[in-house]
Scaffold this motif. Sequence first.
Motif, mmCIF file in Angstrom:
data_model
loop_
_atom_site.group_PDB
_atom_site.id
_atom_site.type_symbol
_atom_site.label_atom_id
_atom_site.label_comp_id
_atom_site.label_asym_id
_atom_site.label_seq_id
_atom_site.Cartn_x
_atom_site.Cartn_y
_atom_site.Cartn_z
ATOM 1 N N MET A 44 5.653 -1.682 -10.243
ATOM 2 C CA MET A 44 6.415 -1.859 -9.009
ATOM 3 C C MET A 44 5.773 -2.886 -8.086
ATOM 4 S SD MET A 44 7.984 1.853 -8.013
ATOM 5 C CE MET A 44 9.252 2.582 -9.057
ATOM 6 N N LEU A 45 4.442 -2.897 -8.017
ATOM 7 C CA LEU A 45 3.757 -3.867 -7.165
ATOM 8 C C LEU A 45 3.945 -5.283 -7.697
ATOM 9 C CD1 LEU A 45 0.441 -1.999 -6.302
ATOM 10 C CD2 LEU A 45 2.501 -2.231 -4.913
ATOM 11 N N THR A 46 3.903 -5.440 -9.017
ATOM 12 C CA THR A 46 4.149 -6.757 -9.613
ATOM 13 C C THR A 46 5.562 -7.228 -9.307
ATOM 14 O OG1 THR A 46 2.578 -6.329 -11.401
ATOM 15 C CG2 THR A 46 4.223 -8.050 -11.780
ATOM 16 N N LEU A 47 6.534 -6.321 -9.434
ATOM 17 C CA LEU A 47 7.927 -6.640 -9.137
ATOM 18 C C LEU A 47 8.096 -7.047 -7.682
ATOM 19 C CD1 LEU A 47 10.974 -6.667 -9.741
ATOM 20 C CD2 LEU A 47 10.970 -4.183 -9.403
ATOM 21 N N LEU A 48 7.514 -6.269 -6.768
ATOM 22 C CA LEU A 48 7.647 -6.566 -5.348
ATOM 23 C C LEU A 48 6.968 -7.868 -4.966
ATOM 24 C CD1 LEU A 48 7.256 -3.186 -3.450
ATOM 25 C CD2 LEU A 48 9.274 -4.634 -3.625
ATOM 26 N N GLN A 49 5.792 -8.123 -5.522
ATOM 27 C CA GLN A 49 5.093 -9.359 -5.186
ATOM 28 C C GLN A 49 5.919 -10.573 -5.593
ATOM 29 O OE1 GLN A 49 1.862 -9.410 -3.422
ATOM 30 N NE2 GLN A 49 3.033 -11.260 -3.000
ATOM 31 N N GLY A 50 6.559 -10.491 -6.762
ATOM 32 C CA GLY A 50 7.441 -11.574 -7.187
ATOM 33 C C GLY A 50 8.630 -11.732 -6.258
ATOM 34 N N ALA A 51 9.180 -10.598 -5.797
ATOM 35 C CA ALA A 51 10.310 -10.649 -4.870
ATOM 36 C C ALA A 51 9.897 -11.276 -3.537
ATOM 37 C CB ALA A 51 10.865 -9.247 -4.647
ATOM 38 N N ASP A 56 0.830 -1.207 0.000
ATOM 39 C CA ASP A 56 0.000 0.000 0.000
ATOM 40 C C ASP A 56 0.866 1.259 0.000
ATOM 41 O OD1 ASP A 56 -2.314 -1.462 -0.022
ATOM 42 O OD2 ASP A 56 -2.710 -1.261 2.129
ATOM 43 N N MET A 57 1.953 1.264 0.767
ATOM 44 C CA MET A 57 2.845 2.422 0.825
ATOM 45 C C MET A 57 3.508 2.681 -0.524
ATOM 46 S SD MET A 57 4.806 1.978 4.451
ATOM 47 C CE MET A 57 3.976 2.170 6.026
ATOM 48 N N ALA A 105 4.121 5.644 -5.903
ATOM 49 C CA ALA A 105 4.669 5.245 -7.192
ATOM 50 C C ALA A 105 3.955 5.859 -8.387
ATOM 51 C CB ALA A 105 4.666 3.721 -7.316
ATOM 52 N N GLY A 106 2.750 6.391 -8.187
ATOM 53 C CA GLY A 106 2.043 7.037 -9.284
ATOM 54 C C GLY A 106 1.781 6.091 -10.444
ATOM 55 N N ARG A 107 2.112 6.525 -11.664
ATOM 56 C CA ARG A 107 1.844 5.720 -12.856
ATOM 57 C C ARG A 107 2.693 4.459 -12.919
ATOM 58 N NH1 ARG A 107 4.677 9.168 -17.792
ATOM 59 N NH2 ARG A 107 6.790 9.198 -16.946
ATOM 60 N N ASN A 108 3.730 4.379 -12.079
ATOM 61 C CA ASN A 108 4.584 3.188 -12.055
ATOM 62 C C ASN A 108 4.124 2.162 -11.018
ATOM 63 O OD1 ASN A 108 6.772 4.180 -13.929
ATOM 64 N ND2 ASN A 108 6.888 5.766 -12.350
ATOM 65 N N ALA A 109 3.003 2.418 -10.364
ATOM 66 C CA ALA A 109 2.565 1.570 -9.255
ATOM 67 C C ALA A 109 2.360 0.115 -9.664
ATOM 68 C CB ALA A 109 1.287 2.132 -8.637
ATOM 69 N N ASN A 110 1.638 -0.126 -10.767
ATOM 70 C CA ASN A 110 1.344 -1.509 -11.157
ATOM 71 C C ASN A 110 2.618 -2.306 -11.415
ATOM 72 O OD1 ASN A 110 -1.419 -1.167 -10.949
ATOM 73 N ND2 ASN A 110 -1.694 -0.677 -13.114
ATOM 74 N N THR A 141 12.870 4.422 -8.835
ATOM 75 C CA THR A 141 12.432 3.503 -7.798
ATOM 76 C C THR A 141 11.553 4.230 -6.794
ATOM 77 O OG1 THR A 141 13.162 1.969 -6.047
ATOM 78 C CG2 THR A 141 14.493 3.946 -6.408
ATOM 79 N N ALA A 142 10.725 3.470 -6.118
ATOM 80 C CA ALA A 142 10.003 3.986 -4.959
ATOM 81 C C ALA A 142 10.749 3.487 -3.729
ATOM 82 C CB ALA A 142 8.561 3.488 -4.957
ATOM 83 N N PHE A 143 11.495 4.362 -3.095
ATOM 84 C CA PHE A 143 12.283 3.999 -1.919
ATOM 85 C C PHE A 143 11.392 4.011 -0.687
ATOM 86 C CE2 PHE A 143 14.670 5.392 1.816
ATOM 87 C CZ PHE A 143 15.666 4.427 1.878
#
Length: 258
Positions: free
Chosen positions: A143-150, A130-131, A136-141, A191-193
Amino acid sequence: MSILVPSYEESQLFFRAAQIAPIVEVPKSRSLSDEKEGVAQQDLLVGNETPSVIGFADNLDEDKRQAAADSIHFSERYANFNSDIKERPVEWHAKYSESMRHCGWTLTNSKYVDHVSKQVDVTMESIVLDMIAAVAGRNANAMLTLLQGAFDKIKSEESLINLFDSNSKKGKNAEFRIVPCLQSSEGAAITAFLAVDCELQTQQGGAWFWKWKLSNLKMKKVATMVELNMRMHERRRDFIYEALDKSSEEFFSGVKLK
Protein backbone atom coordinates in the motif's frame (compact mmCIF):
# COMPACT_ATOMS: atom_id res chain seq x y z
CA MET A 1 -19.63 0.75 13.90
CA SER A 2 -20.71 -2.87 13.62
CA ILE A 3 -19.00 -4.95 10.96
CA LEU A 4 -22.26 -6.81 10.35
CA VAL A 5 -23.42 -6.32 6.78
CA PRO A 6 -26.97 -5.17 6.04
CA SER A 7 -29.42 -7.56 4.46
CA TYR A 8 -30.54 -7.25 0.85
CA GLU A 9 -33.93 -5.97 2.01
CA GLU A 10 -32.32 -3.37 4.29
CA SER A 11 -30.14 -2.14 1.44
CA GLN A 12 -33.13 -1.99 -0.91
CA LEU A 13 -34.94 0.30 1.55
CA PHE A 14 -31.78 2.35 2.10
CA PHE A 15 -31.21 3.07 -1.61
CA ARG A 16 -34.89 3.78 -2.30
CA ALA A 17 -34.88 6.48 0.37
CA ALA A 18 -31.35 7.79 -0.28
CA GLN A 19 -30.76 11.34 -1.47
CA ILE A 20 -27.40 12.56 -2.72
CA ALA A 21 -25.75 15.94 -3.22
CA PRO A 22 -25.75 17.26 -6.79
CA ILE A 23 -22.58 17.55 -8.84
CA VAL A 24 -22.12 21.28 -9.16
CA GLU A 25 -19.65 21.42 -12.01
CA VAL A 26 -17.62 18.81 -13.84
CA PRO A 27 -14.21 20.02 -15.18
CA LYS A 28 -14.54 19.05 -18.82
CA SER A 29 -10.78 19.00 -19.40
CA ARG A 30 -10.28 16.32 -16.75
CA SER A 31 -13.56 14.38 -16.84
CA LEU A 32 -13.47 10.78 -18.03
CA SER A 33 -16.99 10.97 -19.46
CA ASP A 34 -15.84 11.61 -23.03
CA GLU A 35 -12.86 9.23 -22.93
CA LYS A 36 -12.77 5.72 -24.43
CA GLU A 37 -11.49 4.30 -21.14
CA GLY A 38 -13.50 4.52 -17.93
CA VAL A 39 -12.63 4.45 -14.25
CA ALA A 40 -11.89 0.70 -14.34
CA GLN A 41 -8.98 1.25 -16.74
CA GLN A 42 -7.28 3.91 -14.58
CA ASP A 43 -4.49 3.58 -12.01
CA LEU A 44 -5.45 6.65 -9.99
CA LEU A 45 -8.72 8.53 -9.49
CA VAL A 46 -8.95 12.07 -8.10
CA GLY A 47 -12.34 13.58 -7.22
CA ASN A 48 -13.39 16.44 -9.47
CA GLU A 49 -15.29 18.16 -6.65
CA THR A 50 -14.37 16.20 -3.54
CA PRO A 51 -10.96 15.70 -1.85
CA SER A 52 -10.85 11.96 -2.52
CA VAL A 53 -8.03 9.91 -4.05
CA ILE A 54 -8.30 6.23 -5.02
CA GLY A 55 -5.21 4.28 -6.05
CA PHE A 56 -5.46 0.91 -7.80
CA ALA A 57 -2.78 -1.78 -7.63
CA ASP A 58 -1.82 -3.50 -10.89
CA ASN A 59 -3.34 -6.79 -9.74
CA LEU A 60 -6.80 -5.37 -8.97
CA ASP A 61 -9.45 -6.64 -11.38
CA GLU A 62 -11.39 -4.10 -13.43
CA ASP A 63 -14.76 -5.06 -11.93
CA LYS A 64 -13.40 -4.34 -8.45
CA ARG A 65 -11.98 -1.00 -9.60
CA GLN A 66 -15.42 -0.08 -10.91
CA ALA A 67 -17.01 -1.22 -7.66
CA ALA A 68 -14.64 0.94 -5.60
CA ALA A 69 -15.22 4.00 -7.78
CA ASP A 70 -19.01 3.66 -7.79
CA SER A 71 -19.19 2.97 -4.03
CA ILE A 72 -17.01 5.94 -3.09
CA HIS A 73 -18.77 8.19 -5.61
CA PHE A 74 -22.15 7.37 -4.09
CA SER A 75 -20.93 7.53 -0.47
CA GLU A 76 -19.29 10.95 -0.89
CA ARG A 77 -22.47 12.45 -2.30
CA TYR A 78 -24.74 10.65 0.19
CA ALA A 79 -22.74 11.95 3.16
CA ASN A 80 -22.54 15.46 1.69
CA PHE A 81 -26.32 15.64 1.24
CA ASN A 82 -27.17 14.24 4.67
CA SER A 83 -24.56 16.04 6.76
CA ASP A 84 -21.93 18.79 6.80
CA ILE A 85 -18.36 17.62 7.35
CA LYS A 86 -17.28 21.04 8.65
CA GLU A 87 -20.12 21.47 11.15
CA ARG A 88 -20.90 17.82 12.04
CA PRO A 89 -17.86 15.69 11.11
CA VAL A 90 -18.77 12.73 13.35
CA GLU A 91 -22.20 12.50 11.74
CA TRP A 92 -20.71 12.94 8.24
CA HIS A 93 -18.32 10.03 8.72
CA ALA A 94 -21.15 7.89 10.13
CA LYS A 95 -23.24 8.58 7.02
CA TYR A 96 -20.29 7.76 4.78
CA SER A 97 -19.66 4.48 6.60
CA GLU A 98 -23.35 3.57 6.47
CA SER A 99 -23.36 4.08 2.72
CA MET A 100 -20.21 2.04 2.15
CA ARG A 101 -21.72 -0.86 4.10
CA HIS A 102 -24.78 -0.86 1.85
CA CYS A 103 -22.45 -0.82 -1.18
CA GLY A 104 -20.84 -4.05 0.01
CA TRP A 105 -17.82 -2.86 2.01
CA THR A 106 -16.92 -4.07 5.51
CA LEU A 107 -15.31 -1.35 7.67
CA THR A 108 -13.73 -2.71 10.83
CA ASN A 109 -13.58 0.72 12.46
CA SER A 110 -15.13 4.15 11.90
CA LYS A 111 -13.95 5.85 15.08
CA TYR A 112 -13.27 9.56 14.56
CA VAL A 113 -10.27 10.38 16.78
CA ASP A 114 -7.96 13.29 17.57
CA HIS A 115 -4.37 13.38 16.41
CA VAL A 116 -2.14 16.25 17.53
CA SER A 117 1.42 16.80 16.33
CA LYS A 118 3.82 19.59 17.26
CA GLN A 119 6.78 18.29 15.27
CA VAL A 120 8.32 21.13 13.29
CA ASP A 121 9.59 19.17 10.30
CA VAL A 122 6.70 16.76 9.73
CA THR A 123 4.91 16.88 6.34
CA MET A 124 1.35 15.91 5.56
CA GLU A 125 2.62 13.29 3.13
CA SER A 126 4.71 11.58 5.81
CA ILE A 127 1.79 11.69 8.27
CA VAL A 128 -0.51 9.97 5.76
CA LEU A 129 2.03 7.25 4.97
CA ASP A 130 2.57 6.61 8.69
CA MET A 131 -1.20 6.34 9.29
CA ILE A 132 -1.64 3.85 6.43
CA ALA A 133 1.30 1.77 7.64
CA ALA A 134 -0.21 1.63 11.14
CA VAL A 135 -3.48 0.01 9.98
CA ALA A 136 -2.42 -1.93 6.87
CA GLY A 137 -0.65 -4.78 8.67
CA ARG A 138 0.93 -7.28 6.27
CA ASN A 139 -0.30 -5.20 3.31
CA ALA A 140 1.60 -2.09 4.44
CA ASN A 141 4.56 -2.35 2.03
CA ALA A 142 2.33 -2.82 -1.02
CA MET A 143 0.00 0.00 0.00
CA LEU A 144 2.84 2.42 0.77
CA THR A 145 4.46 1.69 -2.60
CA LEU A 146 1.11 2.27 -4.33
CA LEU A 147 0.51 5.54 -2.48
CA GLN A 148 4.00 6.87 -3.07
CA GLY A 149 3.54 6.32 -6.80
CA ALA A 150 0.17 8.08 -6.66
CA PHE A 151 1.59 11.06 -4.76
CA ASP A 152 4.54 11.34 -7.14
CA LYS A 153 2.14 11.37 -10.10
CA ILE A 154 -0.04 14.08 -8.59
CA LYS A 155 3.02 16.21 -7.84
CA SER A 156 4.22 15.83 -11.44
CA GLU A 157 1.07 17.31 -12.99
CA GLU A 158 0.08 20.89 -12.19
CA SER A 159 -3.56 20.25 -13.14
CA LEU A 160 -3.80 17.43 -10.58
CA ILE A 161 -2.07 19.53 -7.91
CA ASN A 162 -4.55 22.36 -8.49
CA LEU A 163 -7.54 20.00 -8.57
CA PHE A 164 -6.68 18.26 -5.31
CA ASP A 165 -5.58 21.47 -3.57
CA SER A 166 -8.75 23.34 -4.52
CA ASN A 167 -10.95 20.54 -3.20
CA SER A 168 -9.02 19.71 -0.04
CA LYS A 169 -7.74 22.99 1.39
CA LYS A 170 -9.82 25.93 2.54
CA GLY A 171 -7.66 28.57 4.21
CA LYS A 172 -5.87 26.84 7.08
CA ASN A 173 -8.36 23.97 7.11
CA ALA A 174 -7.98 20.84 5.02
CA GLU A 175 -9.81 17.55 4.51
CA PHE A 176 -9.15 14.54 2.31
CA ARG A 177 -9.81 10.84 1.92
CA ILE A 178 -7.20 8.37 0.68
CA VAL A 179 -8.12 4.86 -0.52
CA PRO A 180 -5.31 2.57 -1.83
CA CYS A 181 -6.93 -0.59 -3.26
CA LEU A 182 -5.20 -3.96 -3.57
CA GLN A 183 -6.33 -7.48 -4.42
CA SER A 184 -5.63 -10.12 -1.79
CA SER A 185 -4.27 -13.59 -2.53
CA GLU A 186 -7.85 -14.83 -2.08
CA GLY A 187 -9.06 -12.45 -4.80
CA ALA A 188 -10.84 -9.92 -2.55
CA ALA A 189 -10.47 -6.16 -2.92
CA ILE A 190 -8.99 -4.68 0.26
CA THR A 191 -7.98 -1.15 1.20
CA ALA A 192 -6.77 0.95 4.08
CA PHE A 193 -9.35 3.74 4.19
CA LEU A 194 -8.04 7.02 5.61
CA ALA A 195 -10.10 10.18 6.16
CA VAL A 196 -8.45 13.27 7.65
CA ASP A 197 -9.76 16.68 8.71
CA CYS A 198 -7.16 19.12 10.02
CA GLU A 199 -6.39 22.67 11.02
CA LEU A 200 -2.97 24.04 10.08
CA GLN A 201 -1.79 26.56 12.66
CA THR A 202 1.46 27.37 10.87
CA GLN A 203 3.02 26.11 7.67
CA GLN A 204 5.96 26.37 5.30
CA GLY A 205 6.24 25.16 1.76
CA GLY A 206 5.10 25.49 -1.82
CA ALA A 207 1.73 25.40 -3.52
CA TRP A 208 0.93 21.77 -2.69
CA PHE A 209 0.07 21.67 1.02
CA TRP A 210 1.07 17.98 1.24
CA LYS A 211 4.75 19.01 1.12
CA TRP A 212 4.40 21.80 3.65
CA LYS A 213 6.38 21.57 6.85
CA LEU A 214 3.78 21.73 9.58
CA SER A 215 3.71 22.69 13.23
CA ASN A 216 0.89 22.73 15.79
CA LEU A 217 -1.16 20.53 13.51
CA LYS A 218 -4.64 19.76 14.86
CA MET A 219 -6.03 16.68 13.20
CA LYS A 220 -8.95 14.27 13.39
CA LYS A 221 -8.89 11.02 11.47
CA VAL A 222 -10.64 7.78 10.60
CA ALA A 223 -8.22 5.00 9.67
CA THR A 224 -9.35 1.43 9.06
CA MET A 225 -8.96 -1.64 6.91
CA VAL A 226 -11.87 -2.25 4.52
CA GLU A 227 -12.79 -5.29 2.43
CA LEU A 228 -15.20 -5.55 -0.48
CA ASN A 229 -17.80 -8.31 -0.56
CA MET A 230 -18.07 -8.44 -4.35
CA ARG A 231 -21.09 -10.75 -4.35
CA MET A 232 -22.97 -8.38 -2.05
CA HIS A 233 -21.96 -5.38 -4.16
CA GLU A 234 -23.13 -7.01 -7.38
CA ARG A 235 -26.56 -7.70 -5.88
CA ARG A 236 -26.85 -3.99 -5.02
CA ARG A 237 -25.25 -2.55 -8.16
CA ASP A 238 -28.56 -1.73 -9.81
CA PHE A 239 -29.67 0.12 -6.67
CA ILE A 240 -26.48 2.22 -6.77
CA TYR A 241 -26.88 3.08 -10.44
CA GLU A 242 -30.54 3.96 -10.00
CA ALA A 243 -29.64 6.33 -7.16
CA LEU A 244 -26.82 8.03 -9.08
CA ASP A 245 -27.69 10.67 -11.67
CA LYS A 246 -24.11 10.86 -12.99
CA SER A 247 -21.51 8.25 -13.85
CA SER A 248 -18.31 7.77 -11.89
CA GLU A 249 -16.47 8.87 -15.05
CA GLU A 250 -18.01 12.32 -14.49
CA PHE A 251 -17.19 12.31 -10.77
CA PHE A 252 -13.48 11.46 -11.03
CA SER A 253 -10.44 12.42 -13.06
CA GLY A 254 -8.48 9.34 -14.09
CA VAL A 255 -4.72 9.02 -14.40
CA LYS A 256 -2.35 6.35 -15.68
CA LEU A 257 0.79 5.91 -13.57
CA LYS A 258 2.83 4.36 -16.41
